[in-house]
Design a protein around this motif. Sequence first.
Motif, short mmCIF file in Angstrom:
data_model
loop_
_atom_site.label_atom_id
_atom_site.label_comp_id
_atom_site.label_asym_id
_atom_site.label_seq_id
_atom_site.Cartn_x
_atom_site.Cartn_y
_atom_site.Cartn_z
N SER A 117 42.67 49.65 36.16
CA SER A 117 42.21 50.40 36.57
C SER A 117 41.45 50.83 36.91
CB SER A 117 42.35 51.36 34.77
OG SER A 117 43.05 51.56 34.14
N ILE A 118 40.39 50.16 36.66
CA ILE A 118 39.26 50.03 37.71
C ILE A 118 38.08 48.66 37.47
CG2 ILE A 118 38.00 50.83 35.73
CD1 ILE A 118 36.16 52.47 37.83
N ILE A 119 37.58 48.30 38.49
CA ILE A 119 36.82 46.74 38.51
C ILE A 119 35.09 46.96 38.78
CG2 ILE A 119 36.39 44.18 40.13
CD1 ILE A 119 39.70 45.44 39.27
N LEU A 120 34.23 46.56 38.11
CA LEU A 120 32.86 46.58 37.55
C LEU A 120 31.98 45.44 38.15
CD1 LEU A 120 32.73 48.98 34.41
CD2 LEU A 120 33.82 49.74 37.00
N ASN A 121 31.96 45.52 39.39
CA ASN A 121 30.86 44.27 39.89
C ASN A 121 29.61 44.41 39.25
OD1 ASN A 121 33.12 43.01 41.01
ND2 ASN A 121 32.30 42.97 43.28
N GLY A 122 29.08 43.04 38.62
CA GLY A 122 27.89 42.80 38.40
C GLY A 122 27.52 41.48 38.96
N LEU A 123 27.57 41.12 40.45
CA LEU A 123 27.21 39.35 40.88
C LEU A 123 26.19 39.92 41.33
CD1 LEU A 123 30.83 39.47 41.80
CD2 LEU A 123 30.16 38.07 40.25
N ASP A 124 25.58 38.50 41.43
CA ASP A 124 24.63 37.72 41.86
C ASP A 124 24.40 37.23 43.59
OD1 ASP A 124 25.49 35.43 41.46
OD2 ASP A 124 23.78 34.95 40.03
N ASN A 125 25.75 37.29 44.40
CA ASN A 125 25.65 36.37 45.40
C ASN A 125 26.98 37.22 46.09
OD1 ASN A 125 28.75 34.73 45.57
ND2 ASN A 125 28.49 34.85 43.66
N LEU A 126 26.55 37.21 47.76
CA LEU A 126 27.66 38.28 48.03
C LEU A 126 29.30 37.54 49.03
CD1 LEU A 126 26.84 40.71 50.32
CD2 LEU A 126 26.53 38.46 51.92
N GLU A 127 29.00 36.43 48.46
CA GLU A 127 30.02 36.01 49.31
C GLU A 127 31.23 36.48 48.38
OE1 GLU A 127 29.85 31.55 49.86
OE2 GLU A 127 31.99 31.17 49.25
N ALA A 128 31.21 36.23 46.61
CA ALA A 128 31.55 36.93 45.61
C ALA A 128 31.75 37.77 45.86
CB ALA A 128 31.69 36.07 44.22
N ARG A 129 30.94 38.77 46.21
CA ARG A 129 31.23 40.50 46.41
C ARG A 129 32.19 40.69 46.67
NH1 ARG A 129 24.67 41.96 46.05
NH2 ARG A 129 25.48 43.67 45.21
N ARG A 130 31.87 40.47 47.57
CA ARG A 130 32.85 40.60 49.26
C ARG A 130 34.07 40.86 49.05
NH1 ARG A 130 30.63 38.04 55.00
NH2 ARG A 130 32.26 39.66 56.25
N HIS A 131 35.04 39.13 48.19
CA HIS A 131 36.14 38.43 48.15
C HIS A 131 36.22 39.86 47.06
CE1 HIS A 131 38.90 35.60 46.93
NE2 HIS A 131 38.65 35.97 45.96
N VAL A 132 36.10 40.23 45.58
CA VAL A 132 36.39 40.86 44.98
C VAL A 132 36.34 42.53 46.13
CG1 VAL A 132 35.93 42.27 43.01
CG2 VAL A 132 35.05 39.74 43.20
N ASN A 133 35.05 42.57 46.67
CA ASN A 133 35.49 44.05 47.25
C ASN A 133 37.07 44.34 48.36
OD1 ASN A 133 35.17 46.61 49.05
ND2 ASN A 133 34.90 45.10 50.50
N ARG A 134 37.19 42.60 48.76
CA ARG A 134 38.74 42.81 49.72
C ARG A 134 39.48 42.77 48.66
NH1 ARG A 134 37.14 38.04 54.37
NH2 ARG A 134 35.35 39.94 54.55
N LEU A 135 39.58 42.27 47.56
CA LEU A 135 40.78 42.70 46.33
C LEU A 135 40.70 43.45 45.79
CD1 LEU A 135 40.06 38.68 44.06
CD2 LEU A 135 41.53 38.34 46.17
N ALA A 136 39.60 44.32 45.69
CA ALA A 136 40.01 46.02 44.98
C ALA A 136 40.55 46.44 46.18
CB ALA A 136 38.56 46.31 45.00
N MET A 137 40.18 46.18 47.27
CA MET A 137 40.80 46.99 48.50
C MET A 137 41.72 46.67 48.54
SD MET A 137 38.87 49.32 49.79
CE MET A 137 37.40 48.81 48.25
N ALA A 138 42.89 45.49 48.72
CA ALA A 138 43.81 45.03 49.05
C ALA A 138 44.70 45.47 47.45
CB ALA A 138 44.10 43.48 49.11
N ALA A 139 44.03 45.61 46.13
CA ALA A 139 45.05 45.97 45.19
C ALA A 139 45.53 48.04 44.69
CB ALA A 139 44.83 45.54 43.78
N GLU A 140 44.25 48.61 46.32
CA GLU A 140 44.33 49.63 45.82
C GLU A 140 43.65 49.83 44.80
OE1 GLU A 140 46.46 52.50 48.23
OE2 GLU A 140 47.25 50.87 49.36
N VAL A 141 42.33 49.09 44.07
CA VAL A 141 42.03 49.86 42.87
C VAL A 141 40.30 49.59 42.41
CG1 VAL A 141 41.08 48.74 40.31
CG2 VAL A 141 43.65 48.17 41.54
#
Length: 680
Positions: A117-141
Motif C-alpha cells: 500500500s505504501i513504501i517508507l524509505n529509511g535509507l542512507d545511500n543515494l543509489e538505493a534511494r533512487r532505485h526505490v524511487n524508480r520502483l515506487a514510481m513504476a509501480a505507482e505505489v
Amino acid sequence: MSSAKTEEWPCALKNAELPQTLKNARVLCVGAGGIGCELLKTLVVSGFENIQVIDLDTIETSNLNRQFLFRRQHVGQSKAATAANVIKGIKSNASITAHHANVKEAQFGVDFIKGFSIILNGLDNLEARRHVNRLAMAAEVPLVESGTAGYLGQVTVHLKNRTECFECTPKTAPKTYPICTLRNTPDKPIHCVVWAKDLLFSRLFGRSDEVTDLDDPAAEGGPGEQQEGQQSTSNGAEGNGVTQQKDQNTNQKNEEEGRKRKEEEATFFVRREAESPLEYAVRVFQRAYTHDIERLAAVKTMWTKRAPPKPLHLSQLLPEGPAAAIQPVGQAEVTPTSVCKCLGLGNPNEKWSPRDAARVFLASVCAYYEKRSAEVGSLTFDKDDDLAVEFVTAASALRSFNYDIPTQSLFDAKGMAGNIIHAIATTNAIISGLIVIEAIKILAGAPSALRSTYLNEQPSSKRLLGPNKPEPPKPECLACGTATLTLRANAHTLTLGALVSQVLKRHLAVNVPFLTCGDFMYEEGEGLEEDEVETYRALLPRAISKLPGGGLQGGSILNVSDESQHLKFDMIIQHQEDLPEEEAPEGFILEGSAPKPQELQQQNHAAAEEDGVQEKQQVDQRKTHAHKVDASGAVDLISDGEEEVARRQRGSKRGVASGDGEGPSKRARMDQTEEAIVLD
Ligand SMILES: [Zn+2]
C-alpha cells in the motif's frame, strides 16, 4: 487554511474506519538502521500491523548508541531480522517479515513493490534511494522518503503523477563511510581523517566506557573483512533463513575467537601503570601503524585488486630514538594547547613527512598525558582544540602513508574533521514520526494535506519544522517523467541483439547504447578494447532472461543511456509469454510516452537546451534562497548532500540571528504553516 484541507485533515483521523485501514495497510520499510528502528516502533504503536522490512546490513557496535532495537549480543546479526524479532516483542500480533538482502536485487522488482500500500524509505545511500524511487514510481505505489544528517532531517512525499518524485530535483550524493572501509580498506583522505578522529582519538582520550568500532571482534581486519565478503556472496546464493543461520554460526565463532582478543583489546589502549607517556605513545604507534598493518597486509585475498598497506617502522622514521626526536626545537616550549610550533612545524598549510607526522603523533599524546592529564578520559574531539587537531592530523597522515593516500595539511585536516556530522537519535525519532504522519494522511485519503517537511538545526521564528506542499511532478524527470518506458516481451525468447537493434536503435533511435541492470552491462562504441567488443558481441544471441547477473526478468529495470545523445532513461521489463502477434508483430510492445523515432533527434536537441536553462534556474534559485534565508530566516532546502547540509546549517544560524528582528508580516507568513514545533 483552505476548506478542502479542513475537511480532509485532521478530520480524516476521526474516520471510524481508519484504525482498520492502518491495520490492513501493507507497508514496506526499506532500511532498518537509525531511521528504520524508530520507524518500525512508531508504526506498530500507531496501529500498523502488516510490515515487511528490507536491510542488507548487519549490526555494528557503533550502531548501538542510537539504533535502540539492537543490543550488544546482536552485533554481527541481520538488522532486518533482529528488528523484526524485537518489534514482535512489542506487538505480538503484528506481522513483520524481514528480508536480509539488498533492495536492488531482482526479487524486489516492480511486481514485488506493487504488493504494498505504501513504501517508507529509511535509507542512507543515494543509489538505493533512487532505485526505490524508480520502483515506487513504476509501480505507482506512494513513497515517503526520508533522510537525516546530524540535527537536520527531511521527510518528502512522492505520489506518481501527483507530486514530484525523489529524482525530480537532482540530489548530490550524501557522503557516508562504511565502517569496514574505515577500519581495513581506506582509499580516500577523509577515510583516514574519520578513522583518526572517531576511532583513535576517542579510544585514547575519550571516555573509557565509550564503545567504538575498534572494540569489535572483527576490528583487527583480515578475518572480519573476509567474513563480510563471504556473507554478501551467500546472500545472493541462498535463502534468507540459511543466511541468517550462517550469520549466527559465524557470529558465535567470532565471539569465541574474539573473547580472548577482546580482553586484551579492552586494556590495550589504556596507559599501563608505570608506563611513561612516551612509552605509551610508542606502543600505540606500533600497534596502529606497524603490527595491525602487517597483519592486514598478510590477508592476501583482500589485496587482489589493490596494493596492500605498508607498515611504518618507528626505528626507521626516528633513528635517533623517540625521546630525542620530540625534543623542542630551539627555545620553544611545549604548551598544553600545541606541540607543532616547538617541533618546528609552525606552518599550518605544510604537509608533513612521515617522520614529522610521527613526531607530532608522539608529542601530542605526551602533551595530553603530561599537560592535560585531568581531561584524558573525558575528551571529545573539538576542532578549536589545537592539540586535538594536531593529533588527528598526524594520526591521519600516518595512516595515509600506510595506504599510499595523499596526506592533508593541518589546516585541511581541521576543516575535514570539523565537518563530520554524526547521526543523532532524536533527529531520527522526529523524522520517523513525520514519516508515519504522512503515511497516515496518504492511507486516510487526505492527499491535499500532504507535506514535505524539513527539520532545521535552529528554530526559525520559534519553529524547528518547515512544512511545504509537495511540488508537482517535473515532466522532464528521468525517473517519473516521459523518459520511463515499459517493454512487454517474452524474456525467454527476446534476444539482447533484438533488444539493441529493434527496440533501442530502431524504435527509440538510440545511437550508442550503454545498458546496465544489476551486474549486467552492455556497451558499444569507440574506446572499447577488442576483447571487450568480443565479449559484448557474444551476448547478443542470448535471451535477455539468460544474460549475466541474473538476466532481465519481469520487473527488472534496464538502465539505458547514450552519451552521444545526452539520453538516459529506464526501461522496465514486463515478461509476457504469448504476446498476440497482431498486437506485437515484432515480438514486443513498448509502452509509456516513448518519443517516436523521427522526433527523437529534434527532441534531444530541445532537451539539451532545457538542461541549460534548468542549470541556470537552479543557480538562480540558490541565489534567491540565500536571500530568503537572510531576509526572513525561513529555511527551505531540498537535498541532503554535505555541501547542502553545511549551507543549511549556515543558513539556519543566520536565520535565527535575523529572525529576532523580524517584522509582523514575515511572522504572519510563517504562522500559516502547520504542524510546527513551537519552542517556548
Ligand atoms: Zn521525477
